[in-house]
Design an enzyme around this catalytic site. Structure first.
Site, PDB file in Angstrom:
ATOM      1  N   ASP A  15     -67.607  79.305 -47.890  1.00 59.11           N
ATOM      2  CA  ASP A  15     -66.080  78.452 -47.970  1.00 59.11           C
ATOM      3  C   ASP A  15     -65.927  78.626 -45.932  1.00 59.11           C
ATOM      4  O   ASP A  15     -64.991  80.036 -45.469  1.00 59.11           O
ATOM      5  CB  ASP A  15     -64.422  79.050 -48.598  1.00 59.11           C
ATOM      6  CG  ASP A  15     -64.181  77.761 -48.448  1.00 59.11           C
ATOM      7  OD1 ASP A  15     -64.178  77.087 -47.639  1.00 59.11           O
ATOM      8  OD2 ASP A  15     -62.954  78.388 -49.357  1.00 59.11           O
ATOM      9  N   LEU A  16     -66.029  77.950 -45.466  1.00 59.03           N
ATOM     10  CA  LEU A  16     -65.463  77.826 -44.230  1.00 59.03           C
ATOM     11  C   LEU A  16     -64.162  78.138 -43.495  1.00 59.03           C
ATOM     12  O   LEU A  16     -63.325  77.144 -44.455  1.00 59.03           O
ATOM     13  CB  LEU A  16     -65.996  76.562 -42.795  1.00 59.03           C
ATOM     14  CG  LEU A  16     -67.600  76.257 -43.792  1.00 59.03           C
ATOM     15  CD1 LEU A  16     -67.902  74.731 -42.980  1.00 59.03           C
ATOM     16  CD2 LEU A  16     -68.223  77.943 -42.500  1.00 59.03           C
ATOM     17  N   ARG A  60     -50.584  79.716 -38.414  1.00 62.60           N
ATOM     18  CA  ARG A  60     -49.997  80.430 -39.904  1.00 62.60           C
ATOM     19  C   ARG A  60     -49.126  81.526 -39.199  1.00 62.60           C
ATOM     20  O   ARG A  60     -48.866  81.954 -40.579  1.00 62.60           O
ATOM     21  CB  ARG A  60     -51.431  80.764 -40.781  1.00 62.60           C
ATOM     22  CG  ARG A  60     -52.052  79.253 -41.234  1.00 62.60           C
ATOM     23  CD  ARG A  60     -53.416  79.489 -41.933  1.00 62.60           C
ATOM     24  NE  ARG A  60     -54.594  78.140 -42.073  1.00 62.60           N
ATOM     25  CZ  ARG A  60     -55.338  78.249 -43.299  1.00 62.60           C
ATOM     26  NH1 ARG A  60     -55.525  79.479 -43.511  1.00 62.60           N
ATOM     27  NH2 ARG A  60     -55.810  76.968 -43.018  1.00 62.60           N
ATOM     28  N   GLU A  75     -67.958  73.778 -47.915  1.00 65.63           N
ATOM     29  CA  GLU A  75     -68.215  74.389 -49.053  1.00 65.63           C
ATOM     30  C   GLU A  75     -69.608  74.390 -49.317  1.00 65.63           C
ATOM     31  O   GLU A  75     -70.196  73.377 -49.568  1.00 65.63           O
ATOM     32  CB  GLU A  75     -67.518  74.720 -49.857  1.00 65.63           C
ATOM     33  CG  GLU A  75     -65.657  75.396 -49.842  1.00 65.63           C
ATOM     34  CD  GLU A  75     -65.136  74.708 -51.239  1.00 65.63           C
ATOM     35  OE1 GLU A  75     -65.708  75.985 -52.580  1.00 65.63           O
ATOM     36  OE2 GLU A  75     -64.018  74.239 -50.778  1.00 65.63           O
TER      37      GLU A  75
END
Length: 633
Positions: free
Chosen positions: A49-50, A86, A142
């Protein structure tokens, strides 16, 4: 457009990779059923999963953004952000207003054009395919990789070297102790090393980081891959399966259990995995049926036997747009016109032709925001299918008309409506029609000889070129060798004895390969050439000296027989190159429009209503005749 959208009606019940695989999605040759059956017991699956994929692609495209808080914007929300943003409180699908309040220095990049993300996604899948052929895409960021065979090879090498030490790469879920005497553990540890190599290759060659999960099946590898983020990986040992499954706080977090199934389970009091595991199977079967019950109960126990299946080319092309409100047919038309050009460009690059188009709408609902979708689809008319891959302007307008008709089947435009999404999808993709070597059409077309062809082949080509092209290229005086001229004379004498003319009287030389025609059995040649003495006499005495004259006579003769009246702007040569069904459709339209000034020889008699389409079909295009393979070039 909404990235990471909630599942649509087609996929909301289960993930695509948990569905029974369609024909054509089988594993590549060399991976037989026996291999799959054997590997199902001791499989090792990697789920990659990148990290913040859209944001990473934008930072690769513009390296100046790498150390800045970055958000990828679609419409009025931030669909994803890098980890710098984030840390400052920016979250996925946060509104632009809230994101700017949280992080005033946030840099926004428009991500509504998904083309660069698609291109990078395919590069990742291709790179993983260099290591192992069993790679299955899941969305843009993915991939599943079945590394079972790679692990088995390394396990044999490890056993042959008598090495007792092997180390794990990355984390072990729940920090469980590793037992090197358990071959299941050793296989997964070797799998963690391969996963590390895959991630390193993706970063070195493409500049992308990502997380990975290593487990015994696709379900568990997907669940465990996000345990440690970003740019980390986790291996799940068999003893920790129950702990991972029970950690899911809601039943819908189990991949394969969709929105509607989760709602039905909630009505039964089932809200988490433990509730599902403890619920009586008989009661569940009454509500969901035996097949669904068996499937979701297996998932709740971490069981997943679905294989990693390379999908090959995409099965459809779709694009959608979401908005706050669309309440008029004019707005709907504008939205459709905005979606189509990009879709047509993708289809053109793919090289196949779609045969079905589907329109999906979502009406506003205060209670059911995401799943209130409705779709209609229809076949694409044959004359439009042929235009795919050519100038998009010629096909854009008729496609818009078709989609608006589908829209009116779902919405009464005379009443108020409120749409929040439109989606257009082209499916039923097929390769461009080609004549296969096993069909007569393959042999009745002129083909350039392969390089290095034999002397005999060159001689036959000289004969064919001399006869077939002389009238088309008056200025080119082709002369074959003495041997080829002898071959030509021998062939002519054989044809005369059989009562067959040198070439079909109704066909221009460029339409067929004369050499191949003469090699056909006499009965097939007779079928191709109607046995009419008048026609044969006409061929010998009245055939025009030039091929262009022959073609003109053919068009006029066919037009009179079919009762066709051509409008002034029609090129008759191009008309007869069209497929029969398109010819019929055009003729029917011309007859409905009334008389025109230009006619062929004499006015056509008005056909009867119930026979108009049948009469309009040229006699050379009858589906049960070999003549349909001979089309003017």
């Amino acid at each position: 457009m909404e990235p990471f959208p909630p599942p649509t009606e087609e996929d909301e019940e289960e993930e695509d990779w948990l569905r029974p695989q369609p024909a054509g999605g089988a594993a590549p040759s060399g991976h037989s059923k026996s291999v799959l059956a054997r590997s199902a017991v001791h499989r090792v699956i990697v789920h990659m999963d990148l990290d913040c994929f859209y944001a990473q692609v934008e930072m690769i495209r513009n390296p100046e953004l790498r150390d800045k808080p970055l958000g990828v914007q679609q419409k009025n929300c931030v669909v994803t952000s890098n980890y710098e943003a984030r840390k400052l409180g920016v979250k996925k699908l946060m509104s632009l207003k809230d994101a700017k309040e949280k992080c005033p220095q946030l840099v926004l990049v428009n991500g509504e054009d998904l083309t660069p993300y698609r291109e990078m996604s395919y590069k990742v899948t291709e790179l993983l395919g260099e290591f192992c052929p069993l790679v299955e895409r899941l969305g843009l960021d993915e991939n599943f990789v079945d590394i079972t065979e790679m692990v088995e090879k390394r396990l044999k090498q490890l056993q042959q070297s008598a090495c007792s030490r092997v180390s794990v790469s990355g984390h072990v879920y729940n920090n469980q102790a590793i037992n090197l005497h358990d071959t299941r553990h050793v296989r997964l540890i070797l799998g963690s090393q391969i996963a590390e190599e895959l991630r390193e290759a993706v970063y070195t060659r493409l500049g992308l980081t990502g997380c990975a999960g290593v487990a015994a099946n696709k379900l568990l590898s997907k669940l465990v891959s996000g345990t440690f983020k970003p740019n980390q990986q986790t291996v799940l040992l068999p003893e920790s399966h129950p702990d991972l499954i029970r950690s899911l706080d809601h039943i819908q977090k189990v991949p394969g259990i969709g929105y509607k199934t989760a709602k039905r389970l909630e009505t039964l009091g089932i809200r988490n995995v433990c509730d599902l595991q403890a619920f009586p199977s008989a009661a569940l079967e009454k509500e969901l049926g035996a097949a669904v019950t068996q499937r979701i109960q297996k998932l709740s126990c971490g069981e997943d036997e679905s294989p990693v299946t390379p999908w090959g080319p995409p099965q459809s092309f779709s694009d959608e747009d979401s908005f706050k409100k669309c309440s008029s047919e004019v707005e709907v038309k504008e939205k459709i016109e905005e979606l189509l050009p990009n879709l047509l460009d993708r289809i053109h690059k793919d090289g196949r032709q779609p045969h079905t188009v589907r329109l999906t709408i979502r009406q506003f609902s205060s209670t059911d925001k995401w799943f209130n979708r409705e779709s209609r689809q229809c076949p694409i008319p044959p004359h439009l299918i042929q235009k795919f891959g050519k100038e998009s302007n010629d096909i854009l307008s008729p496609l818009v008309d078709i989609l608006l008709k589908l829209f009116r089947k779902m919405i009464d435009v005379h009443l108020p409506f409120h749409l929040t999404l439109l989606s257009v999808c082209f499916s039923n993709l097929k390769d461009l029609p080609r004549s296969k070597k096993g069909s007569i059409g393959f042999y009745l077309k002129q083909m350039s000889p392969p390089s290095g062809s034999s002397k005999r082949a060159r001689e036959l080509e000289d004969v064919s070129q001399e006869e077939g092209n002389a009238s088309w290229n008056q200025n080119c005086n082709r002369t074959g060798t003495t041997k080829s001229r002898k071959l030509l004379e021998e062939k002519k004498s054989q044809l005369k004895k059989a009562g067959i003319p040198d070439c079909p009287f109704h066909l221009p030389p460029g339409a067929i390969d004369l050499q191949v025609f003469r090699e056909l059995p006499a009965d097939i040649q007779q079928e191709i050439i109607p046995e009419k003495t008048e026609a044969m006499a006409s061929c010998s005495s009245e055939c025009p000296t030039s091929a262009l004259d022959k073609e003109k006579v053919l068009e006029e003769k066919t037009s009179r027989q079919a009762g066709i009246v051509f409008p002034p702007h029609v090129d008759t040569k191009t008309f007869y190159e069209l497929p029969a069904d398109v010819q019929e459709e055009l003729v029917a339209e011309w007859k409905n429009e009334g008389p025109v000034s230009k006619t062929m020889d004499k006015p056509a008699e008005k056909p009867k209503a119930n026979k108009g389409r049948r009469n309009a079909a040229p006699c050379l295009s009858q589906s049960n005749s070999l003549l349909r393979y001979f089309k003017p070039q």
